[in-house]
Design a protein around this motif. Structure first.
Motif, PDB file in Angstrom:
ATOM      1  N   ASP A 144       0.948  -1.233  -0.051  1.00  0.00           N
ATOM      2  CA  ASP A 144       0.016  -0.016  -0.194  1.00  0.00           C
ATOM      3  C   ASP A 144       0.823   1.277   0.036  1.00  0.00           C
ATOM      4  O   ASP A 144       0.814   2.123  -0.679  1.00  0.00           O
ATOM      5  CB  ASP A 144      -1.073  -0.161   1.221  1.00  0.00           C
ATOM      6  N   SER A 145       1.861   1.229   0.805  1.00  0.00           N
ATOM      7  CA  SER A 145       2.649   2.616   0.924  1.00  0.00           C
ATOM      8  C   SER A 145       3.582   2.779  -0.233  1.00  0.00           C
ATOM      9  O   SER A 145       3.608   3.815  -0.670  1.00  0.00           O
ATOM     10  CB  SER A 145       3.655   2.499   1.991  1.00  0.00           C
ATOM     11  N   LEU A 196       0.966   4.301  -2.808  1.00  0.00           N
ATOM     12  CA  LEU A 196       0.574   5.515  -2.667  1.00  0.00           C
ATOM     13  C   LEU A 196       1.886   6.515  -2.812  1.00  0.00           C
ATOM     14  O   LEU A 196       1.884   7.730  -3.612  1.00  0.00           O
ATOM     15  CB  LEU A 196       0.276   5.857  -1.275  1.00  0.00           C
ATOM     16  N   VAL A 214      -3.040  12.946  -3.885  1.00  0.00           N
ATOM     17  CA  VAL A 214      -3.546  11.704  -3.487  1.00  0.00           C
ATOM     18  C   VAL A 214      -4.155  11.847  -2.397  1.00  0.00           C
ATOM     19  O   VAL A 214      -4.056  12.621  -1.328  1.00  0.00           O
ATOM     20  CB  VAL A 214      -2.543  10.555  -3.132  1.00  0.00           C
ATOM     21  N   ARG A 215      -5.456  11.367  -2.223  1.00  0.00           N
ATOM     22  CA  ARG A 215      -6.477  11.423  -0.774  1.00  0.00           C
ATOM     23  C   ARG A 215      -6.634   9.937  -0.377  1.00  0.00           C
ATOM     24  O   ARG A 215      -7.277   9.310  -1.413  1.00  0.00           O
ATOM     25  CB  ARG A 215      -7.684  12.084  -1.293  1.00  0.00           C
ATOM     26  N   GLU A 216      -6.214   9.773   0.817  1.00  0.00           N
ATOM     27  CA  GLU A 216      -6.452   8.456   1.264  1.00  0.00           C
ATOM     28  C   GLU A 216      -7.765   8.183   2.290  1.00  0.00           C
ATOM     29  O   GLU A 216      -8.007   9.203   3.005  1.00  0.00           O
ATOM     30  CB  GLU A 216      -5.438   8.144   2.321  1.00  0.00           C
ATOM     31  N   ARG A 217      -8.566   7.116   2.178  1.00  0.00           N
ATOM     32  CA  ARG A 217      -9.750   7.002   2.991  1.00  0.00           C
ATOM     33  C   ARG A 217      -9.353   5.840   3.974  1.00  0.00           C
ATOM     34  O   ARG A 217      -9.071   4.802   3.598  1.00  0.00           O
ATOM     35  CB  ARG A 217     -10.800   6.719   2.180  1.00  0.00           C
ATOM     36  N   ARG A 218      -9.210   6.214   5.338  1.00  0.00           N
ATOM     37  CA  ARG A 218      -8.850   5.330   6.231  1.00  0.00           C
ATOM     38  C   ARG A 218     -10.044   5.062   7.327  1.00  0.00           C
ATOM     39  O   ARG A 218     -10.723   5.940   7.612  1.00  0.00           O
ATOM     40  CB  ARG A 218      -7.488   5.617   6.972  1.00  0.00           C
ATOM     41  N   LEU A 247      -6.156   1.554   5.591  1.00  0.00           N
ATOM     42  CA  LEU A 247      -6.513   2.036   4.129  1.00  0.00           C
ATOM     43  C   LEU A 247      -7.546   1.522   3.784  1.00  0.00           C
ATOM     44  O   LEU A 247      -7.361   0.105   3.472  1.00  0.00           O
ATOM     45  CB  LEU A 247      -5.273   2.109   3.379  1.00  0.00           C
ATOM     46  N   TYR A 252      -8.714   5.127  -1.990  1.00  0.00           N
ATOM     47  CA  TYR A 252      -7.809   6.262  -2.245  1.00  0.00           C
ATOM     48  C   TYR A 252      -8.557   6.892  -3.350  1.00  0.00           C
ATOM     49  O   TYR A 252      -9.490   6.454  -4.311  1.00  0.00           O
ATOM     50  CB  TYR A 252      -6.479   5.739  -2.658  1.00  0.00           C
ATOM     51  N   LEU A 261      -8.718  -0.225  -4.901  1.00  0.00           N
ATOM     52  CA  LEU A 261      -7.940  -0.716  -3.871  1.00  0.00           C
ATOM     53  C   LEU A 261      -7.618  -2.030  -4.034  1.00  0.00           C
ATOM     54  O   LEU A 261      -6.609  -2.699  -3.857  1.00  0.00           O
ATOM     55  CB  LEU A 261      -7.951  -0.010  -2.675  1.00  0.00           C
TER      56      LEU A 261
END
Length: 468
Positions: free
Chosen positions: A207-208, A211, A221-225, A231, A234, A263
């Motif tokens: 994942d990292s 991104l 980039v906008r992450e949704r957690r 995560l 995205y 994702l």
């Protein structure tokens, strides 16, 4: 869906954005005696026709729908015979019946018209309010219309369209194309993002890493957690691409870019990084995986061809400049071939080989050491064999659209091999599959972009973007 009936009618009956509309006229409507505002302007005008269509909307009980204009296009394949206005009228009536807009015999259904401004297609426009003051229930309207299209193809001997399997490339909308034109861009933001995200997904190991690659490529980039920091999703945006008025960036989630860029589908690509390798190792793995694909079942093969698509993306990134453009184009062409319909297994032998090949290219130098052009050529020939194996696998599963995409990718790879010094292929021209009576929302959009060439004007034969 849209919100301005008059504006849509002006487009449908007008000259088109590039004067591509010829003889625009009415072929059918909710009232069989409805006059055509172009051929019979003394009896009705475009504004009056829009008012008639909108009248049930204004009479609705309760709140009006914010986007009350329903719009689809129905198109024949190149090479099909030209249908008459009477035949297109029959098609239009069957489509609105299947969609739930106006069921046969229902005199209090929604109002609709069918407009023809080219020999090979019609547009159907309707307002989402029944004459009896109720709103229609539209669920699965496009799928239902595709089923009706299959019946007309069989009845009239038209070229059969590829089945609707939700794997087609998501084309830019008409508004996105117009925005790119205004900004003087060769492609839309969606197309740039699709290519950039697909490259990052093909090469990432976590994942990292994924991104980071998106940010390194210059994307926002906008992450949704969740509350625990895991995560969940995205979204990406191009710097400088802002909504009308410039108030906010235009964000695209991965799944809105392509079905396989969500994702969960990106994570399917993550595999342990292999040790140091070079192009010769990648070439050997490609050939072994191609041989394995012929023995793959349906679910296993679906996972295999997805990995081959990622391998082509990786090869394009690391290829020498001499052949990079051709491999980029081949990777773009293969995109739909990498999305086989239905479930897919992630345990296939071919998949493992192609994923290992992609890792080998990631670890290898950008130009092949110790072998020069011969090493590149050997890998290209192996990729041609792999893509041909995928075409045969798709044909065995009756996945016509995917087989066509693989055939086009193979042609482009053979061009790259020729540029690298391979003798001309004697395998003959690539096989093609055409579509017929394709149903899509809104005006057709240009075809897929390979690399970043200028867009050719004119609609595609299978429009898919919603009319907004």
């Amino acid at each position: 869906m849209g919100e301005d009936t008059a504006e849509l009618l002006e487009y449908l009956f007008g000259p088109g954005r590039r004067d591509e509309h010829t003889d625009p006229h009415l072929v059918a409507g909710w009232d069989p005696h409805l006059p055509c505002p172009v051929r019979d302007p003394d009896r009705t005008s475009l504004g009056e026709l829009a008012d008639l269509l909108d009248a049930p909307v204004h009479a609705l009980r309760g709140a009006r729908p914010p986007r009350h204009v329903w719009h689809v296009s129905v198109r024949n394949a190149p090479g099909d015979r030209v249908l008459s206005d009477t035949e297109w009228a029959e098609v239009a009536a069957a489509m609105v019946d299947a969609a739930g807009i106006a069921v046969y015999g229902d005199e209090r259904a929604c109002r609709w018209v069918a407009v023809r401004h080219a020999p090979d297609h019609i547009h159907i426009a309707a307002t989402l309010a029944r004459v009896d003051g109720r709103q229609p229930r539209l669920r699965g309207d496009i799928l239902a219309m595709h089923a009706v299209a299959r019946q007309f193809e069989a009845r009239w001997g038209l070229v059969a369209m590829s089945p609707l399997d939700r794997t087609a490339v998501r084309r830019p909308s008409t508004g996105e194309l117009a925005k790119a034109d205004r900004r003087g861009l060769l492609e839309t933001a969606r197309q740039t993002l699709q290519r950039t995200v697909r490259t990052a997904a093909a090469l990432a190991a976590s994942d990292s890493d994924f991104l980071d690659r998106l940010r390194d490529a210059g994307l926002r980039v906008r992450e949704r957690r969740d509350d625990a920091g895991v995560l969940l999703g995205y979204a990406v945006a191009l710097p400088g691409d802002r909504a009308e008025g410039g108030s906010r960036p235009v964000w695209f989630s991965g799944s809105s870019l392509a079905y396989d860029l969500s994702l969960p589908r990106v994570r399917e690509r993550f595999t342990p990084v292999v040790g140091p390798a070079d192009w010769q190792v990648a070439e050997r793995l490609v050939r072994e995986a191609a041989a394995s694909l012929a023995r793959s079942g349906r679910a296993e093969g679906a996972g295999d061809v997805a990995a081959l698509g990622d391998l082509l993306v990786a090869a394009a990134v690391h290829a020498p400049a001499q052949v990079r453009d051709q491999i980029v184009a081949a990777a773009d062409a293969f995109e739909q071939a990498g999305r086989a319909p239905g479930d897919r297994s992630l345990e296939g032998r071919a998949r493992a080989g192609w994923r290992a090949s992609a890792r080998a290219l990631e670890r290898a130098p950008r130009t092949a050491r110790g072998g020069g052009a011969l090493v590149v050529l050997q890998l290209l020939v192996a990729l041609v064999e792999a893509v041909e194996a995928s075409r045969l696998w798709h044909e065995a599963q009756a996945y016509r659209a995917q087989a066509k995409a693989a055939s086009e990718a193979g042609r482009l790879l053979r061009e790259a091999a020729a540029a690298a010094g391979a003798p001309p292929s004697r395998s003959g021209p690539a096989r093609t599959v055409r579509t017929s009576l394709s149903v899509g929302r809104g005006p057709g959009s240009p075809g897929a972009v390979s690399g970043v060439p200028p867009r050719a004007p004119g609609p595609s034969r299978a429009g898919t973007g919603k009319s907004r």
